[in-house]
Design a protein around this motif. Structure first.
Motif, PDB file in Angstrom:
ATOM      1  N   VAL A 239      -5.258  -6.583  -0.261  1.00 44.98           N
ATOM      2  CA  VAL A 239      -4.981  -5.350  -1.006  1.00 44.98           C
ATOM      3  C   VAL A 239      -6.109  -5.067  -1.986  1.00 44.98           C
ATOM      4  N   SER A 240      -6.569  -6.118  -2.687  1.00 52.36           N
ATOM      5  CA  SER A 240      -7.647  -5.950  -3.663  1.00 52.36           C
ATOM      6  C   SER A 240      -8.929  -5.468  -2.992  1.00 52.36           C
TER       7      SER A 240
ATOM      8  N   LEU B 221       0.833  -1.208   0.000  1.00 50.56           N
ATOM      9  CA  LEU B 221       0.000   0.000   0.000  1.00 50.56           C
ATOM     10  C   LEU B 221       0.872   1.265   0.000  1.00 50.56           C
ATOM     11  N   GLU B 222       2.040   1.192   0.663  1.00 47.59           N
ATOM     12  CA  GLU B 222       2.957   2.333   0.637  1.00 47.59           C
ATOM     13  C   GLU B 222       3.419   2.599  -0.794  1.00 47.59           C
ATOM     14  N   ASP B 223       3.788   1.544  -1.516  1.00 46.70           N
ATOM     15  CA  ASP B 223       4.219   1.701  -2.908  1.00 46.70           C
ATOM     16  C   ASP B 223       3.101   2.277  -3.785  1.00 46.70           C
ATOM     17  N   PHE B 224       1.873   1.843  -3.519  1.00 47.99           N
ATOM     18  CA  PHE B 224       0.732   2.307  -4.317  1.00 47.99           C
ATOM     19  C   PHE B 224       0.424   3.791  -4.069  1.00 47.99           C
ATOM     20  N   TYR B 225       0.429   4.194  -2.804  1.00 43.61           N
ATOM     21  CA  TYR B 225      -0.119   5.507  -2.448  1.00 43.61           C
ATOM     22  C   TYR B 225       0.929   6.615  -2.304  1.00 43.61           C
ATOM     23  N   LYS B 226       2.206   6.259  -2.127  1.00 45.49           N
ATOM     24  CA  LYS B 226       3.203   7.325  -1.947  1.00 45.49           C
ATOM     25  C   LYS B 226       3.271   8.267  -3.161  1.00 45.49           C
TER      26      LYS B 226
ATOM     27  N   PHE C 209      -9.170  -3.809  -0.227  1.00 47.75           N
ATOM     28  CA  PHE C 209      -8.983  -2.440   0.239  1.00 47.75           C
ATOM     29  C   PHE C 209      -9.197  -1.451  -0.907  1.00 47.75           C
ATOM     30  N   LEU C 210      -8.644  -1.795  -2.068  1.00 50.83           N
ATOM     31  CA  LEU C 210      -8.827  -0.918  -3.233  1.00 50.83           C
ATOM     32  C   LEU C 210     -10.292  -0.882  -3.669  1.00 50.83           C
ATOM     33  N   ASP C 211     -10.980  -2.018  -3.559  1.00 49.00           N
ATOM     34  CA  ASP C 211     -12.427  -2.038  -3.857  1.00 49.00           C
ATOM     35  C   ASP C 211     -13.186  -1.118  -2.914  1.00 49.00           C
ATOM     36  N   LEU C 212     -12.754  -1.127  -1.627  1.00 46.58           N
ATOM     37  CA  LEU C 212     -13.386  -0.226  -0.640  1.00 46.58           C
ATOM     38  C   LEU C 212     -13.203   1.231  -1.055  1.00 46.58           C
ATOM     39  N   GLU C 213     -11.999   1.576  -1.539  1.00 48.97           N
ATOM     40  CA  GLU C 213     -11.725   2.935  -2.006  1.00 48.97           C
ATOM     41  C   GLU C 213     -12.619   3.276  -3.197  1.00 48.97           C
TER      42      GLU C 213
ATOM     43  N   GLU D 207     -10.266   5.798 -11.651  1.00 53.25           N
ATOM     44  CA  GLU D 207      -9.330   5.321 -12.663  1.00 53.25           C
ATOM     45  C   GLU D 207      -7.963   5.001 -12.031  1.00 53.25           C
ATOM     46  N   ILE D 208      -7.521   5.898 -11.106  1.00 51.30           N
ATOM     47  CA  ILE D 208      -6.218   5.677 -10.462  1.00 51.30           C
ATOM     48  C   ILE D 208      -6.233   4.362  -9.677  1.00 51.30           C
ATOM     49  N   ILE D 209      -7.312   4.144  -8.924  1.00 46.74           N
ATOM     50  CA  ILE D 209      -7.390   2.942  -8.091  1.00 46.74           C
ATOM     51  C   ILE D 209      -7.459   1.690  -8.968  1.00 46.74           C
ATOM     52  N   LYS D 210      -8.219   1.777 -10.066  1.00 46.08           N
ATOM     53  CA  LYS D 210      -8.315   0.631 -10.969  1.00 46.08           C
ATOM     54  C   LYS D 210      -6.957   0.296 -11.581  1.00 46.08           C
ATOM     55  N   SER D 211      -6.180   1.332 -11.870  1.00 45.81           N
ATOM     56  CA  SER D 211      -4.840   1.069 -12.429  1.00 45.81           C
ATOM     57  C   SER D 211      -3.934   0.400 -11.383  1.00 45.81           C
ATOM     58  N   LEU D 212      -4.164   0.748 -10.100  1.00 48.30           N
ATOM     59  CA  LEU D 212      -3.378   0.120  -9.034  1.00 48.30           C
ATOM     60  C   LEU D 212      -3.709  -1.373  -8.910  1.00 48.30           C
ATOM     61  N   LYS D 213      -4.971  -1.703  -9.167  1.00 49.48           N
ATOM     62  CA  LYS D 213      -5.392  -3.107  -9.030  1.00 49.48           C
ATOM     63  C   LYS D 213      -4.647  -4.014 -10.013  1.00 49.48           C
TER      64      LYS D 213
END
Length: 919
Positions: A748-749, A691-696, A751-755, A706-712
């Motif tokens: 992780v998946s 999550l640190e790598d994703f959000y930093k 959590f991103l779905d929650l976002e 769109e950003i969150i979907k790209s992270l998935k």
């Protein structure tokens, strides 16, 4: 007291027997030493010593055959088996040795009791044929092979015994049968030689034939050692065999039966003690001997008879230090020597053909007391240099080349000996064992005086491996390490390291069989339990019970009678008798107290003192650990305060001050063992780092769907990267680890779905900080040194205009775990309020460093409870109140600060020691 041996010698002297021309034959070699010692007490003039031998030696002389070990017999028998068995039905040596042991025992019994061999084997074959539907036309291959085996039994016996006779060697039964065959010739060649048999009880048919024939030819005398109490009671098994001999032997119709004595009914002090567990018995033996020393300081004429010989080491460790003279008639089992565990580990490692070794097996061998010194090369401990990387890198399986790589090619020789070329051939394995022994010897030779016992161990194991090498050369039947291991265990189980001592002085420690013919004034007998004395029913034979009865072969009844005789015989002349038994019935090592004890109590011959002994158990007070705050400790606390307390260290103190002391003051860390299964903290670290790598990179931005979907799309790659980084060389491709890897991706998946769902609902989320480092000073007037608070906040965000401080937890957290009623509880109840303490500490640090402004929300996102979203800190008015204030205001911070300062003052207070909390 007079002994049986002395009485026999006295009677022979009165009969004017020429001792120098007499051969004394006894049940054991041990008894011969005592007989030789008694001779000077009877004979006053100088004579040539008579020949004193055991019955086995006498029979071996008669047979003209040499006895060989059971292990060598198995090899010889396999030659017979291979010669008479078709190749396609041939068992491996390892499989063969399991059933061949039983068959050899049956051959032995059949020969010792002079049973017609062909008759009994054909009878056994016919029985099996009847059992397996002899009239059936369509027998399965399994049944055919089974019946073929039984049909070949006589062929096996005939080929095997013929082969042994050609080599002038034999097993005990064959030697006895040949002795009977040679008896007539022996009598003709020794018409004047006199023999004295003494102390015998249960005789096999061969022994009966030999002794009776010598008696009938006036070449022998025989002395029995039996008491009238046993002879006069037909139901008493102590005299079962002696009554049969007296009744059935023609010799006793016209000659005196020597002797039926009157010793058992004389006054005796018999004490029976029930003691919990075997170790309890060993300890009580020491107490008894300590008491006996007060009246007999040398313990002369005292014997400890071990019903269970595995008690030898515990008994030796329990003996009073004041005992000066001691004789142990049994050897120290080689399998109990520390070196045995090394070779056990090596065989265990190599008996399965694999190119890689399990790390625990490797570490176990490298850490062994005889091996670790060999890794100490040029003042460097390469054992540690190998073990530490294995632990640090989670290496579960490794091979020889990897071990050499880890050691930087500095311990190649010893690594090769331990781990290379074992499976290539039996010769290589045996060479490795021998070389290993020589390497250990070279190390121990540096300080010979301190290592005399260890060098003796090495010598005996060197002999054992030399014998294995000889057998392998003579009989090349071993093809893999597993079969070599089986032979090694067989040899090891029979080998002992003999004690040195004066056999006739001081306390005697012996097994039940060593007590034959010997008499002692004071006797201590241990392990008088069913399954030990007597040993109970066992049917380790291919011959059915009814066939044994028909052919007068011994069954468990005769076996029990042998134990009964030995037990009662040693009581006959003794005056002080102590019988110990284990009160805790254990089906593996013996059951309830022996029937012998019940029989002693019921027969009414002696008054018996029966007690149950319980060990003295000291009352151990559970004292909580207290660490005084010395001047040095105070300085360490000040240093820690200046460096900065973390919220986790403060909650560690709340949980248990002693843990805080060990971890934060002494800096003691738990040893990092190899994680075969991914640990919970490793899973948490992987999720946090992902999550640190994703959000930093998103700090300062508003999140979009769109950003969150790209992270998935990056979950697989990033989670895999962090697993490899944290779990090192641990395998996550199978088993539980694969499941945990999938769980990490799912966390992780989800959590991103929650976002995404939150953004779809129209919420605006802006990332303010990720893994934010904080370090702030706290002004505490009561302390005259600076105090700092430091920590890392997982995530700070702006949620619809409200600042939120978020801490991730991969474990399960519920809403009530981040709510408080009374501020004072924060410092007292770790279980309920540690999470509230942490989020408040993060909020205070962020505010103190002016990274955020009030009001804020703070809470926890639990990956096991994601559906609840952010579990916000809340202050409630009462335990049962539903209303709670979830905004952190200045008042909230001030109330928390009071508790925070009070906790830090307590930690730093020189008058308040670190006191362990009861768990």
């Amino acid at each position: 007291m007079t002994t049986f041996i002395f009485d026999v010698l006295k009677d022979l002297q009165n009969s004017h027997v020429n001792f120098s021309k007499t051969t004394f034959i006894l049940p054991s070699k041990r008894a011969g030493i005592f007989l030789k010692h008694q001779l000077p007490k009877v004979i006053q003039q100088t004579i040539f010593s008579p020949q004193i031998i055991s019955i086995e030696e006498f029979v071996e002389d008669l047979s003209l055959l040499k006895s060989v070990s059971n292990t060598e017999l198995i090899f010889e028998f396999y030659n017979t088996y291979k010669a008479l068995t078709e190749q396609e039905h041939l068992d491996t040596f390892e499989s063969f040795s399991k059933w061949a042991q039983v068959l050899l025992q049956d051959f032995n019994e059949i020969d010792r009791y002079l049973i017609p061999q062909e008759k009994i084997f054909n009878y056994l074959s016919a029985i099996q044929d009847l059992k397996h539907w002899s009239l059936e036309d369509n027998k399965t291959d399994l049944v055919k092979n089974y019946l073929s085996f039984w049909n070949k039994l006589y062929k096996y016996y005939h080929h095997f015994s013929t082969n042994l006779l050609e080599k002038n060697i034999g097993y005990q039964g064959l030697i006895y049968r040949e002795a009977v065959n040679n008896l007539e010739s022996y009598i003709q060649n020794n018409p004047e030689k006199q023999h004295v048999f003494l102390g015998f009880n249960a005789l096999n048919s061969a022994e009966e034939t030999i002794i009776q024939e010598l008696l009938q030819n006036d070449l022998a005398k025989i002395y029995w050692d039996i008491d009238a109490v046993f002879m006069d009671k037909p139901q008493h098994d102590a005299a079962l065999f002696t009554r049969q001999h007296k009744t059935n032997w023609p010799y006793f119709k016209n000659n005196t039966f020597n002797w039926i004595t009157q010793n058992y009914s004389k006054e005796k002090n018999i004490s029976i003690y029930g003691i919990p567990k075997n170790i309890g018995q060993a300890k009580y033996v020491g107490e008894l001997l300590n008491g006996l020393q007060k009246t007999n300081s040398s313990l002369q004429n005292t014997a400890v008879v071990l019903g269970d010989e595995s008690l030898l080491i515990p008994v030796l460790n329990s003996l009073p230090k004041s005992i000066e003279s001691l004789n142990i008639t049994m050897g120290f089992p080689l399998k109990s020597i520390p070196l045995a565990s090394l070779f056990e580990s090596l065989f265990h490692l190599h008996k399965t053909t694999s190119n890689s070794f399990y790390y625990k097996d490797v570490v176990n061998i490298i850490s062994h007391q005889f091996i670790r010194p060999l890794f100490h090369i040029e003042n460097t401990d390469y054992a540690s240099k190998i073990i530490e990387p294995i632990d640090a890198n989670n290496i579960v399986y490794l091979n020889t080349s990897r071990l050499i790589e880890i050691s930087n090619n500095n311990a190649n020789t010893i690594i090769d000996l331990l781990f290379s070329n074992w499976a290539t051939s039996i010769d290589n394995a045996l060479n490795n064992c021998t070389e290993l022994i020589l390497n250990i010897k070279n190390y121990l030779d540096n300080d010979k005086q301190s290592n005399l016992l260890s060098l003796e161990y090495l010598y005996r194991f060197n002999e054992l491996f030399n014998e294995l090498r000889r057998l392998n050369v003579k009989h090349p039947h071993l093809y893999d390490i597993s079969s070599l291991y089986g032979v090694y265990k067989e040899l090891l189980s029979t080998e002992t390291l003999d004690f040195q001592g004066e056999p006739l002085q001081g306390l005697q420690i012996m097994g039940m069989l060593e007590s034959r013919v010997l008499d002692f004034e004071t006797v201590i007998i241990t392990s008088v339990n069913e399954g030990v004395l007597p040993s109970g029913k066992s049917n380790n034979s291919f011959i059915p019970f009814d066939v044994k009865l028909e052919n007068n072969l011994p069954t468990y009844k005769e076996k029990d009678a042998v134990y009964t005789y030995h037990f009662y015989r040693i009581l006959q002349r003794a005056k002080n008798i102590y019988i110990l038994y284990n009160t805790e019935a254990d089906v593996l090592t013996g059951g309830e107290k022996s029937r012998f004890i019940t029989q002693l109590e019921l027969e009414g011959v002696h008054n018996i003192n029966h007690q149950i002994i319980t060990p003295h158990v000291p009352i151990v007070e559970n004292k909580l650990n207290i660490v005084k705050k010395t001047d040095a400790l105070k300085n360490q606390i000040i240093t820690l305060a200046e460096e900065g307390f973390s919220p986790s260290s403060l909650t560690s103190y709340i949980r248990n001050p002693i843990d805080f002391y060990y971890q934060k003051i002494l800096k003691i860390k738990e040893h990092d063992d190899v994680e075969e299964t991914v640990a919970a903290n490793t899973l948490g670290t992987v999720v946090h780092n992902t999550l640190e790598d994703f959000y930093k990179p998103l700090i300062g931005q508003f999140l979009t769907i769109e950003i969150i979907k790209s992270l998935k799309l990056q979950i697989e790659e990033i989670v895999t990267y962090h697993f490899k980084n944290e779990y090192k060389e641990g395998d996550i491709t199978k088993g539980k680890n694969l499941i945990i890897f999938e769980i990490a991706k799912r966390y992780v998946s989800n959590f991103l779905d929650l976002e995404i769902n939150s953004l779809k609902e129209g919420n605006k989320i802006k990332i303010i900080a990720i893994e934010a480092e904080n370090e702030v000073s706290i002004n505490i007037p009561e302390l005259n040194f600076p105090v700092r608070l430091k920590g890392k906040v997982d995530r700070v965000e702006e949620y619809n205009g409200t600042t939120r401080i978020i801490d991730y937890k991969t474990g399960g957290v519920q809403q009530n775990e981040v709510e408080i009623v009374n501020w004072e509880d924060l410092n007292t109840d770790y279980k309920k309020y540690s999470k509230s303490f942490q989020v408040l500490a993060y909020a205070y640090m962020m505010l103190a460093s002016k990274q955020i402004e009030l009001p804020v929300e703070a809470g926890i996102i639990s990956f096991k409870n994601l559906s609840s979203g952010l579990l916000k800190f809340g202050k409630k008015d009462s335990t049962f109140s539903r209303n709670k204030d979830q905004l952190i205001t200045q008042e909230t911070i001030e109330n928390f600060l009071v508790q925070l300062k009070a906790l830090i003052i307590e930690i730093c207070n020189p008058e308040m020691d670190f006191i362990e909390k009861e768990v």
